[in-house]
Design a protein around this motif. Structure first.
Motif, PDB file in Angstrom:
ATOM      1  N   LEU A  37      -2.440  -8.105 -17.964  1.00 41.63           N
ATOM      2  CA  LEU A  37      -2.579  -6.680 -18.290  1.00 41.63           C
ATOM      3  C   LEU A  37      -4.057  -6.296 -18.376  1.00 41.63           C
ATOM      4  CD1 LEU A  37       0.332  -6.265 -20.865  1.00 41.63           C
ATOM      5  CD2 LEU A  37       0.305  -5.524 -18.486  1.00 41.63           C
ATOM      6  N   TYR A  44      -8.285  -1.480 -12.438  1.00 45.91           N
ATOM      7  CA  TYR A  44      -7.926  -0.066 -12.288  1.00 45.91           C
ATOM      8  C   TYR A  44      -9.069   0.858 -12.700  1.00 45.91           C
ATOM      9  CZ  TYR A  44      -5.428   4.318 -12.970  1.00 45.91           C
ATOM     10  OH  TYR A  44      -5.038   5.629 -12.913  1.00 45.91           O
ATOM     11  N   LEU A 107       4.048   2.752  -8.563  1.00 47.09           N
ATOM     12  CA  LEU A 107       2.613   3.050  -8.665  1.00 47.09           C
ATOM     13  C   LEU A 107       2.400   4.315  -9.500  1.00 47.09           C
ATOM     14  CD1 LEU A 107       1.596   2.237  -4.984  1.00 47.09           C
ATOM     15  CD2 LEU A 107       1.000   0.906  -7.003  1.00 47.09           C
ATOM     16  N   TRP A 110       2.780   3.647 -13.304  1.00 49.42           N
ATOM     17  CA  TRP A 110       1.597   3.038 -13.923  1.00 49.42           C
ATOM     18  C   TRP A 110       0.406   3.977 -13.913  1.00 49.42           C
ATOM     19  CZ3 TRP A 110       1.753  -0.767 -17.181  1.00 49.42           C
ATOM     20  CH2 TRP A 110       2.773  -1.718 -17.082  1.00 49.42           C
ATOM     21  N   TRP A 111       0.328   4.804 -12.878  1.00 51.01           N
ATOM     22  CA  TRP A 111      -0.756   5.792 -12.832  1.00 51.01           C
ATOM     23  C   TRP A 111      -0.665   6.685 -14.075  1.00 51.01           C
ATOM     24  CZ3 TRP A 111      -0.539  11.118 -12.843  1.00 51.01           C
ATOM     25  CH2 TRP A 111      -1.775  11.767 -12.657  1.00 51.01           C
ATOM     26  N   GLY A 114      -1.629   4.771 -17.166  1.00 50.29           N
ATOM     27  CA  GLY A 114      -3.087   4.597 -17.178  1.00 50.29           C
ATOM     28  C   GLY A 114      -3.786   5.862 -17.670  1.00 50.29           C
ATOM     29  N   ARG A 155      -1.617  -3.221  -5.698  1.00 52.58           N
ATOM     30  CA  ARG A 155      -0.267  -2.759  -5.374  1.00 52.58           C
ATOM     31  C   ARG A 155       0.745  -3.898  -5.494  1.00 52.58           C
ATOM     32  NH1 ARG A 155       2.505  -3.366  -1.012  1.00 52.58           N
ATOM     33  NH2 ARG A 155       3.940  -1.808  -0.214  1.00 52.58           N
ATOM     34  N   TYR A 202       6.103   6.409  18.219  1.00 49.57           N
ATOM     35  CA  TYR A 202       6.207   5.745  16.904  1.00 49.57           C
ATOM     36  C   TYR A 202       5.135   6.296  15.956  1.00 49.57           C
ATOM     37  CZ  TYR A 202       5.704   2.120  13.324  1.00 49.57           C
ATOM     38  OH  TYR A 202       5.595   1.462  12.118  1.00 49.57           O
ATOM     39  N   TYR A 241      13.426   0.730   4.248  1.00 48.92           N
ATOM     40  CA  TYR A 241      12.052   0.293   3.985  1.00 48.92           C
ATOM     41  C   TYR A 241      11.053   1.437   4.226  1.00 48.92           C
ATOM     42  CZ  TYR A 241       7.563  -1.943   4.338  1.00 48.92           C
ATOM     43  OH  TYR A 241       6.241  -2.240   4.153  1.00 48.92           O
ATOM     44  N   MET A 251      -1.804   7.536   9.956  1.00 51.72           N
ATOM     45  CA  MET A 251      -2.112   6.434  10.876  1.00 51.72           C
ATOM     46  C   MET A 251      -3.067   6.928  11.948  1.00 51.72           C
ATOM     47  SD  MET A 251       1.522   4.590  11.171  1.00 51.72           S
ATOM     48  CE  MET A 251       2.517   4.391   9.688  1.00 51.72           C
ATOM     49  N   MET A 285      -7.699   1.629   5.708  1.00 50.72           N
ATOM     50  CA  MET A 285      -7.346   0.208   5.856  1.00 50.72           C
ATOM     51  C   MET A 285      -7.410  -0.180   7.331  1.00 50.72           C
ATOM     52  SD  MET A 285      -4.187  -0.006   3.166  1.00 50.72           S
ATOM     53  CE  MET A 285      -3.524   1.631   3.398  1.00 50.72           C
ATOM     54  N   TRP A 289      -1.285  -3.136  14.903  1.00 51.10           N
ATOM     55  CA  TRP A 289       0.150  -3.113  15.182  1.00 51.10           C
ATOM     56  C   TRP A 289       0.344  -4.010  16.398  1.00 51.10           C
ATOM     57  CZ3 TRP A 289      -2.598   1.262  13.897  1.00 51.10           C
ATOM     58  CH2 TRP A 289      -2.109   2.090  12.895  1.00 51.10           C
TER      59      TRP A 289
END
Ligand code: EQ3
Length: 319
Positions: A37, A44, A107, A110-111, A114, A155, A202, A241, A251, A285, A289
């Motif tokens: 923690l 964070y 997420l 927790w945000w 926080g 994450r 895609y 998913y 993207m 990031m 692919w």
């Protein structure tokens, strides 16, 4: 040649992925509960500054209103216990509800905690807490990796919290998914070196949060392999998913190569950046692919890799 999902995983096998992410996540997993923690709090407070404040969205957080009200009524000791329960995967009512939050809901949860920790509504880090040498070592390891790898570690730790639903006798529950409104329609991104219509469709479908259109491009038995994970096989599983994890991503593919291989199959490697709604344009990031398309032009396999370094964006060797 007959492809299997297993053999398809090896296309463009010289792609260098960010191995520091699983290595650092494993270091974190070995910490004791309070150190975990504490690590998350320090990580964070560094990274959280770049979180786009609008990211969680009021409408999304409303989905968890009941739980938030319970937490606000708790004493600081109970709140600390709640955080420990989540981090130890304990079987408690809130830990069970958390298990059915989608990744972005976890997420967002927790945000909010926080934010409340900063305001003193939720138990803050104890005054005078001394960092153990183990926590220091994990923090140092995290500081050495780039920001997109750091947010992936953060994450991963959050995703693994809460009760493990596969341990429960009743498994049917509605998953809480977040959606992120787009402020405008994204432009089409031309990919230098790749004109394949399936690949272009895609990216366009994902940039419009059109999961159905993206999944329609897959073969019935096709698979999608997320970073550091096993392939997810079949349209139904891929849909679930992408509804959970694919929302609100931007993207920006830039370059790629396409190659015809045996029996009408084609393989394509595309590199570029991806932005998550949590960090927006603050963190791009570096992604590859790796597509394998069947003779009908459907996606038999696509791997999404988090690349080891920006240099890897130029690694388009045909292997
Ligand atoms: C409150 C505090 C600080 C202390 C407490 O003690 C414990 C915790 C846990 C705390 C809070 C921590 C918080 C708020 C952490 C927040 C972390 C966040 C917002 C991290 C977000 C990371 C998002 C990432 C890394 C998203 C990556 C997505 C990618 C790479 C998606 C790729 C995809 C592509 C490109 C496709 O084509 C389709 C599939 C796929 C989705 C895989």
């Amino acid at each position: 040649m007959n492809y299997t999902i297993e053999s398809a995983r090896n296309i463009f096998s010289n792609t260098q992925v960010a191995d520091a992410v699983p290595a650092t996540t494993a270091m974190f997993a070995k910490l004791n509960i309070d150190d975990k923690l504490a690590f998350l709090w320090y990580a964070y407070t560094e990274l959280g500054r770049t979180i786009t404040p609008a990211a969680p969205g009021k409408a999304n957080l409303q989905l968890m209103e009941d739980i938030f009200n319970q937490i606000k009524r708790m004493s600081h000791e109970e709140q600390t216990q709640l955080m420990r329960d989540l981090a130890t995967n304990a079987d408690t009512p809130i830990s069970r509800s958390y298990a059915y939050f989608g990744v972005n809901a976890k997420l967002g949860f927790w945000w909010q905690l926080g934010e409340w920790m900063k305001q003193g509504i939720v138990a803050p880090m104890p005054i005078g807490y001394q960092m153990s040498s183990e926590v220091k070592a994990v923090l140092e390891a995290v500081q050495k990796i780039d920001q997109s790898q750091q947010i992936t570690v953060l994450r991963n730790t959050v995703v693994d919290m809460g009760f493990d639903p596969t341990q429960a006798s009743t498994t049917e529950a509605e998953v809480i998914n977040f959606t992120f409104p787009r402020t405008s329609q994204l432009p089409q991104f031309p990919i230098e070196g790749v004109t394949d219509p399936t690949v272009l469709k895609y990216i366009a479908a994902m940039n419009a949060d059109n999961v159905e259109a993206a999944v329609a491009l897959f073969a019935n038995n096709g698979a999608l392999q997320p970073p550091f994970q096993k392939p997810i096989v079949g349209r139904e599983a891929i849909t679930a998913y992408l509804r959970d994890e694919g929302q609100g991503l931007v993207m920006k593919p830039t370059k790629g190569i396409s190659e015809s291989i045996e029996d009408g199959y084609t393989q394509h490697k595309i590199t570029g950046t991806v932005e998550t709604p949590w960090f927006g344009g603050n963190v791009g990031m570096n992604i590859a692919w790796r597509f394998l398309l069947d003779p009908q032009g459907q996606i038999y396999f696509v791997a999404i890799d988090l690349l080891a370094s920006p240099k890897e964006l130029l690694n388009l060797v045909r292997k």
